[in-house]
Scaffold this active site. Structure first.
Site, mmCIF file in Angstrom:
data_model
loop_
_atom_site.group_PDB
_atom_site.id
_atom_site.type_symbol
_atom_site.label_atom_id
_atom_site.label_comp_id
_atom_site.label_asym_id
_atom_site.label_seq_id
_atom_site.Cartn_x
_atom_site.Cartn_y
_atom_site.Cartn_z
ATOM 1 C CD1 TRP A 1 47.691 42.708 47.380
ATOM 2 C CD2 TRP A 1 48.924 40.869 47.646
ATOM 3 N NE1 TRP A 1 47.064 41.679 46.727
ATOM 4 C CE2 TRP A 1 47.789 40.550 46.870
ATOM 5 C CE3 TRP A 1 49.840 39.861 47.927
ATOM 6 C CZ2 TRP A 1 47.554 39.260 46.383
ATOM 7 C CZ3 TRP A 1 49.598 38.584 47.446
ATOM 8 C CH2 TRP A 1 48.468 38.289 46.689
ATOM 9 C CG ASN B 1 46.903 48.767 53.428
ATOM 10 O OD1 ASN B 1 46.668 48.219 52.352
ATOM 11 N ND2 ASN B 1 46.254 48.462 54.546
ATOM 12 N N GLY B 2 46.222 50.717 50.678
ATOM 13 C CA GLY B 2 44.923 51.186 50.200
ATOM 14 C C GLY B 2 44.977 51.540 48.729
ATOM 15 C CD GLU C 1 32.746 28.369 45.680
ATOM 16 O OE1 GLU C 1 33.105 27.697 44.688
ATOM 17 O OE2 GLU C 1 33.518 28.689 46.596
ATOM 18 C CE LYS D 1 35.313 27.553 49.390
ATOM 19 N NZ LYS D 1 35.834 28.207 48.336
ATOM 20 C CD GLU E 1 37.622 24.203 48.080
ATOM 21 O OE1 GLU E 1 38.591 24.449 47.358
ATOM 22 O OE2 GLU E 1 36.856 25.108 48.495
ATOM 23 C CG HIS F 1 16.687 14.994 34.472
ATOM 24 N ND1 HIS F 1 15.937 14.391 33.494
ATOM 25 C CD2 HIS F 1 16.167 16.240 34.631
ATOM 26 C CE1 HIS F 1 15.022 15.244 33.056
ATOM 27 N NE2 HIS F 1 15.144 16.366 33.735
ATOM 28 C CE LYS G 1 44.479 31.415 48.326
ATOM 29 N NZ LYS G 1 43.015 31.301 48.519
HETATM 30 C C1 G6P Z 1 42.901 25.800 43.933
HETATM 31 C C2 G6P Z 1 42.363 26.514 45.175
HETATM 32 C C3 G6P Z 1 40.941 27.041 44.909
HETATM 33 C C4 G6P Z 1 40.924 27.910 43.664
HETATM 34 C C5 G6P Z 1 41.524 27.183 42.451
HETATM 35 C C6 G6P Z 1 41.727 28.121 41.272
HETATM 36 O O1 G6P Z 1 42.147 24.658 43.712
HETATM 37 O O2 G6P Z 1 42.346 25.636 46.265
HETATM 38 O O3 G6P Z 1 40.486 27.786 46.036
HETATM 39 O O4 G6P Z 1 39.609 28.276 43.387
HETATM 40 O O5 G6P Z 1 42.806 26.665 42.784
HETATM 41 O O6 G6P Z 1 42.687 29.077 41.615
HETATM 42 P P1 G6P Z 1 42.830 30.479 40.939
HETATM 43 O O7 G6P Z 1 44.018 31.086 41.621
HETATM 44 O O8 G6P Z 1 43.064 30.252 39.476
HETATM 45 O O9 G6P Z 1 41.576 31.227 41.182
#
Ligand code: G6P
Length: 607
Positions: free
Chosen positions: A75, A101-102, A480, A484, A487, A503, A602
């Site tokens: 990665w 890794n690191g 947020e 969360k 979601e 308001h 994602k």
């Molecule tokens: C999708 C994911 C969110 C993320 C958003 C933006 O909606 O489910 O978790 O915040 O995309 O993604 P990005 O990769 O641009 O941060």
């Protein structure tokens, strides 16, 4: 966060490495490679800038035959995902092989020194300094050379390595990155996590920080960096493979929340010097360009848009520069009133969100300076922006962003400090630097309060509507928190600023609609307390997040969750982590699929 595996035993090393890499692929998947010491005494290194299966195809053409080898699934953190940047890396003579890794913080300094001593480098990675440094110290004792090399390295590492001249020795070392030794019957494994070892052994020796494991056919011995023997901890693991991939946690989301202290530390690592100055290795925008800026726009979607909103406030407060966070999908359909004196910051975990890509391109057309703040090296946005700030969080598998949001907040804090530095804004600087540095430890304290959050979540999971409220940095935190929760639990939740409450949103409140009040420290603290009184008298249950020891809401709120004291950004981060855990426990209580919530992806790669 890469996956690593090493093998020493009497079986065919290549097939064991392949099997281990397949199991580790969830830790990193932009490239993969192996190095095997062949029976003939030569070393074969095969790597590909692709997934493990592509590497397997390449290996099947000619399987290296040996009993000692190492493998890696990458990665990327330093250097794009290419074949030369894939691990293993070797020294000049191709006798020492290393997987890592690191992050090696001082790699540029070490590489310059090694180049002066005549070493030739093939890749752009930080890792490649390790085999060359070992080569530099090698006088016939591999382990001694490893020790000398490690003493020079600053940063985080889990390393596995071997040398052709020592065909019965496999060495592993760790500092701020996990590494375990698997003890089989006459065979040994070293891996970045237990998932890779499960088919072979359940007897696992966990290396401690700064320890080195030397594995020979006679056994494994563990020492500290200075060579002193270290106590060994052998565990018997009863996890199944899936549990092991999640580090024993029931979901990736929880595992990733638990990795937040490490993600915050990785975002800071190497970027603050002793004088509190900020350095970004890949931010290739000249200082003069940054000094001449008139404004900053921060663009993102979803959770990243909330990070952008925090960034907006930090840049204004810490750098005195007008800043504005925007929904990237809206930015692109409005007249782009940005120009060469605008810095456009694309905030994106994946670097592949379609709306953010298009918005970035539009800003480039207007000749704005562009920076990507992203977790994925070599992603579209990382490639197209003028400069990049990488999060270094490792892959995030849970669909809902968690640890990478915190890494975004820390990185945007650093960017605000850097812009402030260039503009001569020096006030509060030392305090802000201290606040950032203390964060990983304070986040750990919030995570330690997990059982209390689980209990609160149990009590609130029966409601169907939630209102989250905050002011200042607490406002994006409230948005947020609501995002969360909706979601992953599918409960209705919305966020509002304290000022907006009267308001409209206040009309929603009754005893079946709880309010989550993000009472973080900041200039509008008193006003927020008034908001809590207003909602409480309307009968709404109130869960208030307050700084530790704060009593002002003790008799007003239904429940009070105390968070460690920090500065404004620190408090916002801590509340964010607490609300992630809260949402997680509510969703689990409702039996939701928290890692793969319905209808969500994602990475949203279509507009
Ligand atoms: C999708 C994911 C969110 C993320 C958003 C933006 O909606 O489910 O978790 O915040 O995309 O993604 P990005 O990769 O641009 O941060």
């Amino acid at each position: 966060m890469c996956g690593i595996i090493g093998y020493l035993g009497s079986r065919d090393a290549t097939s064991i490495l392949i099997d281990g890499l397949r199991r580790l692929e969830y830790r990193g998947y932009d490239s993969a490679g192996v190095a095997v010491l062949e029976r003939t005494g030569v070393q074969s290194v095969v790597k590909r800038a692709a997934r493990v299966e592509t590497l397997v195809e390449a290996l099947q053409e000619r399987m290296p035959e040996g009993r000692l080898g190492i493998g890696h699934t990458r990665w990327a953190t330093h250097g794009r995902p290419t074949q030369v940047n894939a691990h293993p890396h070797t020294d000049c003579r191709g006798r020492i092989s290393v997987v890592h890794n690191g992050i090696i913080e001082n790699f540029e300094e070490l590489r310059a020194e090694l180049r002066r001593a005549g070493h030739r480098f093939a890749s752009d990675t930080d890792t490649e300094v390790v085999p060359h440094l070992i080569e530099e110290y090698y006088r016939g004792d591999f382990l001694a050379a490893v020790r000398q090399a490690l003493a020079r390295i600053r940063g985080a590492y889990a390393l596995v390595m071997f040398c052709l001249d020592d065909p019965e020795l496999l060495v592993g070392a760790r500092l701020n990155a996990p590494l375990v030794v698997g003890l089989g019957e006459g065979e040994y494994f070293i891996a970045s996590d237990i998932a890779a070892l499960l088919p072979y052994t359940r007897k696992v020796l966990v290396l401690g920080e700064g320890e080195i494991a030397a594995v020979t056919p006679l056994g494994a011995s563990v020492t500290a960096l200075d060579g002193m023997p270290a106590p060994t901890r052998v565990l018997h693991v009863s996890w199944d493979t899936e549990q092991a991939e999640r580090g024993g946690h029931p979901h990736f989301m929880l595992k990733e929340i638990m990795e937040t202290p490490e993600a915050a530390a990785n975002a800071l690592r190497g970027r603050l010097d002793d004088q509190g100055r900020v350095h970004f290795a890949e931010l290739e925008l000249p200082d003069e360009r940054l000094q001449g800026l008139a404004e900053v726009r921060l663009l993102g979607m979803g959770t990243s848009r909330h990070a952008a909103m925090v960034g907006e406030q930090l840049i204004e407060a810490w750098a005195g520069l007008p800043a504005r966070a925007q929904d990237a999908s809206e930015f692109r359909y409005r007249p782009a009133l940005v120009g060469p004196d605008t810095l456009v910051v694309a905030v994106t975990q994946s670097g592949e969100t379609a709306d953010t890509i298009v918005a970035l391109r539009q800003a480039r057309q207007q000749e704005s300076a562009t920076v990507a703040v992203t977790n994925v090296v070599g992603s579209t946005i990382a490639r197209e922006a003028d400069g990049v700030i990488y999060l270094h969080s490792g892959p995030e598998i849970g669909v809902a962003s968690t640890k990478t949001l915190v890494a975004h907040l820390v990185s945007l804090g650093l960017l605000a400090l850097r812009l402030g530095e260039l503009r001569g804004v020096a006030d509060r600087r030392q305090g802000l630097v201290r606040e950032l540095r203390e964060l990983p430890a304070l986040i750990r304290q919030v995570l330690d309060d997990g059982p209390r959050l689980a209990e609160l979540a149990r009590r609130y999971a029966g409601y169907r509507n939630f209102l989250f409220v905050g002011r200042g940095l607490g406002h994006p935190v409230a948005l947020e928190g609501a995002l969360k929760l909706k979601e992953i639990s599918y409960l209705h939740a919305e966020g509002t600023s304290g000022g907006e409450l009267k308001h409209g949103p206040i009309a929603l409140l009754d005893r079946d609609t709880p309010v989550v009040a993000v009472c973080t420290e900041g200039p509008s603290w008193e006003k927020l307390l008034n908001n809590v009184h207003e909602v409480a008298v309307r009968g709404a249950p109130v869960l208030a997040l307050v700084p530790r020891g704060e009593r002002a809401l003790a008799d007003v709120a239904t429940d009070v969750l105390e968070l460690p004291r920090s500065g404004e950004l620190g408090s916002a981060v801590l509340a964010t982590v607490a609300l992630q855990l809260f949402a997680y426990h509510v969703a689990v209580g409702l039996g939701r699929d928290v890692d793969r919530p319905r209808n969500l992806a994602k990475s949203v790669t279509v507009e």
